[in-house]
Design a protein around this motif. Structure first.
Motif, PDB file in Angstrom:
ATOM      1  N   ALA A 151       0.867  -1.178   0.000  1.00 58.06           N
ATOM      2  CA  ALA A 151       0.000   0.000   0.000  1.00 58.06           C
ATOM      3  C   ALA A 151       0.905   1.230   0.000  1.00 58.06           C
ATOM      4  N   LEU A 152       1.208   1.721  -1.180  1.00 64.95           N
ATOM      5  CA  LEU A 152       2.145   2.838  -1.269  1.00 64.95           C
ATOM      6  C   LEU A 152       1.551   4.115  -0.693  1.00 64.95           C
ATOM      7  N   ARG A 153       0.241   4.246  -0.813  1.00 65.21           N
ATOM      8  CA  ARG A 153      -0.451   5.416  -0.269  1.00 65.21           C
ATOM      9  C   ARG A 153      -1.786   4.942   0.291  1.00 65.21           C
ATOM     10  N   GLY A 154      -2.397   5.768   1.097  1.00 59.04           N
ATOM     11  CA  GLY A 154      -3.745   5.487   1.554  1.00 59.04           C
ATOM     12  C   GLY A 154      -3.805   4.503   2.713  1.00 59.04           C
ATOM     13  N   HIS A 155      -5.016   4.073   3.009  1.00 59.38           N
ATOM     14  CA  HIS A 155      -5.302   3.240   4.170  1.00 59.38           C
ATOM     15  C   HIS A 155      -4.949   1.783   3.895  1.00 59.38           C
ATOM     16  N   VAL A 156      -4.278   1.144   4.857  1.00 60.74           N
ATOM     17  CA  VAL A 156      -3.861  -0.254   4.687  1.00 60.74           C
ATOM     18  C   VAL A 156      -5.080  -1.163   4.513  1.00 60.74           C
ATOM     19  N   GLY A 157      -6.129  -0.903   5.274  1.00 62.45           N
ATOM     20  CA  GLY A 157      -7.330  -1.729   5.161  1.00 62.45           C
ATOM     21  C   GLY A 157      -7.908  -1.717   3.764  1.00 62.45           C
ATOM     22  N   GLU A 158      -7.887  -0.556   3.101  1.00 61.00           N
ATOM     23  CA  GLU A 158      -8.381  -0.471   1.730  1.00 61.00           C
ATOM     24  C   GLU A 158      -7.480  -1.256   0.784  1.00 61.00           C
TER      25      GLU A 158
ATOM     26  N   MET B  56      -3.219 -24.231  -4.943  1.00 55.93           N
ATOM     27  CA  MET B  56      -3.316 -23.379  -3.756  1.00 55.93           C
ATOM     28  C   MET B  56      -2.624 -22.051  -4.040  1.00 55.93           C
ATOM     29  N   LEU B  57      -3.152 -20.975  -3.486  1.00 59.13           N
ATOM     30  CA  LEU B  57      -2.484 -19.676  -3.492  1.00 59.13           C
ATOM     31  C   LEU B  57      -1.940 -19.447  -2.089  1.00 59.13           C
ATOM     32  N   LEU B  58      -0.616 -19.408  -1.969  1.00 61.29           N
ATOM     33  CA  LEU B  58       0.050 -19.267  -0.680  1.00 61.29           C
ATOM     34  C   LEU B  58       0.609 -17.853  -0.558  1.00 61.29           C
ATOM     35  N   LEU B  59       0.060 -17.072   0.360  1.00 60.39           N
ATOM     36  CA  LEU B  59       0.550 -15.721   0.603  1.00 60.39           C
ATOM     37  C   LEU B  59       1.792 -15.793   1.480  1.00 60.39           C
ATOM     38  N   GLU B  60       2.860 -15.170   1.027  1.00 57.12           N
ATOM     39  CA  GLU B  60       4.129 -15.219   1.754  1.00 57.12           C
ATOM     40  C   GLU B  60       4.230 -14.066   2.742  1.00 57.12           C
ATOM     41  N   ASP B  61       4.652 -14.382   3.975  1.00 57.55           N
ATOM     42  CA  ASP B  61       4.927 -13.301   4.920  1.00 57.55           C
ATOM     43  C   ASP B  61       6.105 -12.486   4.392  1.00 57.55           C
ATOM     44  N   THR B  62       6.111 -11.208   4.694  1.00 56.69           N
ATOM     45  CA  THR B  62       7.070 -10.297   4.079  1.00 56.69           C
ATOM     46  C   THR B  62       7.873  -9.544   5.132  1.00 56.69           C
ATOM     47  N   ALA B  63       8.903  -8.869   4.633  1.00 57.89           N
ATOM     48  CA  ALA B  63       9.689  -7.956   5.467  1.00 57.89           C
ATOM     49  C   ALA B  63       9.987  -6.729   4.627  1.00 57.89           C
TER      50      ALA B  63
ATOM     51  N   GLY C 264       4.413   0.487   3.319  1.00 55.66           N
ATOM     52  CA  GLY C 264       3.118  -0.178   3.244  1.00 55.66           C
ATOM     53  C   GLY C 264       3.170  -1.623   2.802  1.00 55.66           C
ATOM     54  N   THR C 265       4.310  -2.285   2.922  1.00 56.02           N
ATOM     55  CA  THR C 265       4.394  -3.699   2.551  1.00 56.02           C
ATOM     56  C   THR C 265       3.375  -4.511   3.336  1.00 56.02           C
ATOM     57  N   LEU C 266       2.567  -5.299   2.630  1.00 51.42           N
ATOM     58  CA  LEU C 266       1.530  -6.098   3.282  1.00 51.42           C
ATOM     59  C   LEU C 266       2.048  -7.487   3.620  1.00 51.42           C
ATOM     60  N   GLY C 267       1.593  -8.005   4.744  1.00 53.37           N
ATOM     61  CA  GLY C 267       1.959  -9.365   5.145  1.00 53.37           C
ATOM     62  C   GLY C 267       3.115  -9.444   6.110  1.00 53.37           C
ATOM     63  N   ARG C 268       3.432  -8.337   6.792  1.00 54.77           N
ATOM     64  CA  ARG C 268       4.554  -8.346   7.738  1.00 54.77           C
ATOM     65  C   ARG C 268       4.176  -8.913   9.094  1.00 54.77           C
TER      66      ARG C 268
END
Length: 285
Positions: free
Chosen positions: A109-116, A136-143, A147-151
């Motif tokens: 999320a480069l700008r704006g609300h994370v929830g959006e 399967m779609l596996l979402l990877e945890d991130t670092a 606004g990086t999602l999945g941290r």
């Protein structure tokens, strides 16, 4: 535990199997196209059949596809989301064809609300899954910063819920990303506590694969910098903890390390991982 690494699919999907076998792998991860280009590689039934035949005659028992790095399903830009959807659908299509699950960085999320941003990403995930069949779609945890999602496990759970929470949604945990995001997984006790937390928030039934990488940067650095096993902040003790963790026993545990010459994981590092696993299993016995 199916220990393996990322290998090239250059020259044809089936060539990846031989490269995994050469390294002593029981699992492999591939890109289904160039990781830094939108243009897809067009594979068809013959490519899929050749891959499946090569795999059937090999010790490889699990395959992951890593979706391209350009994808940002959470982008505010409709064009980027459209390109991301098309690329993700292609990855899932190839996954359907060769029996692979797809690993994806959730986006940013480069700008704006994370929830959006999470809601935007979830809508893209839902549409891509609806137009595929089995993978399967596996979402990877991130670092990462910003606004990086999945941290966090909470963000991963929010992303899964936004995508509809279906049974083809899961998570791939990365040891380097966990450490950099503040989860202390440098010991068996720390990993146990972290997985207990993951189970409480997301659920271990969602865990589909593991990336095993040491980290060049310390706990809580929010920097994604992979290191070879035993040469970073996790050290041998942390790597042993991952390789002997009972809750990973039936999973693909895939190395994405730089290797001694910066050309990727070698057969020697796969053998080293297996020795570390044996050491950890003996200690747990």
């Amino acid at each position: 535990m199916l220990i393996g690494t990322h290998v090239s699919q250059a020259g044809g999907l089936d060539k990846a199997i031989g490269r995994g076998v050469e390294r002593g792998c029981e699992s492999i991860q591939i890109f289904n196209q160039s990781p830094r280009m939108w243009r897809p590689t067009r594979y068809g039934p013959d490519d899929f059949a050749a891959f499946r035949a090569a795999m059937a005659d090999s010790p490889i028992r699990a395959v992951l596809i890593h979706a391209v790095y350009l994808i940002n399903c959470a982008s505010e830009d409709p064009e980027i989301r459209s390109k991301s959807l098309a690329s993700l659908k292609q990855s899932l299509h190839v996954g359907d064809g060769i029996g692979a699950d797809v690993v994806l960085h959730p986006g940013s999320a480069l700008r704006g609300h994370v929830g959006e941003a999470i809601r935007r990403a979830g809508a893209v995930f839902r549409e891509a899954l609806a137009e595929s069949e089995r993978s399967m779609l596996l979402l990877e945890d991130t670092a990462g910063a910003g606004g990086t999602l999945g941290r966090s496990f909470e963000e991963l759970q929010a992303l899964l819920e936004a995508a509809g929470g279906g049974d083809r949604l899961g998570v791939c945990l990365d040891s380097c990303h966990l450490l950099a995001s503040g989860y202390d997984v440098r010991t068996a006790a720390g990993l146990t506590e972290t997985l207990d937390c993951f189970d409480e928030i997301v659920g271990l039934d969602r865990l589909g694969a593991v990336h095993l990488n040491d980290s060049q940067t310390p706990l809580g650095s929010n920097r994604d910098r992979h290191a070879n096993l035993g040469e970073g902040e996790l050290g041998e003790e942390g790597c042993v903890a991952f390789l002997s963790e009972p809750r990973f026993e039936q999973m693909a545990v895939v190395l994405e390390t730089p290797g001694p010459d910066k050309r990727g994981t070698t057969a020697e590092e796969i053998a080293y991982a297996k020795r570390l696993r044996s050491r950890g299993l003996k200690a747990r016995a």
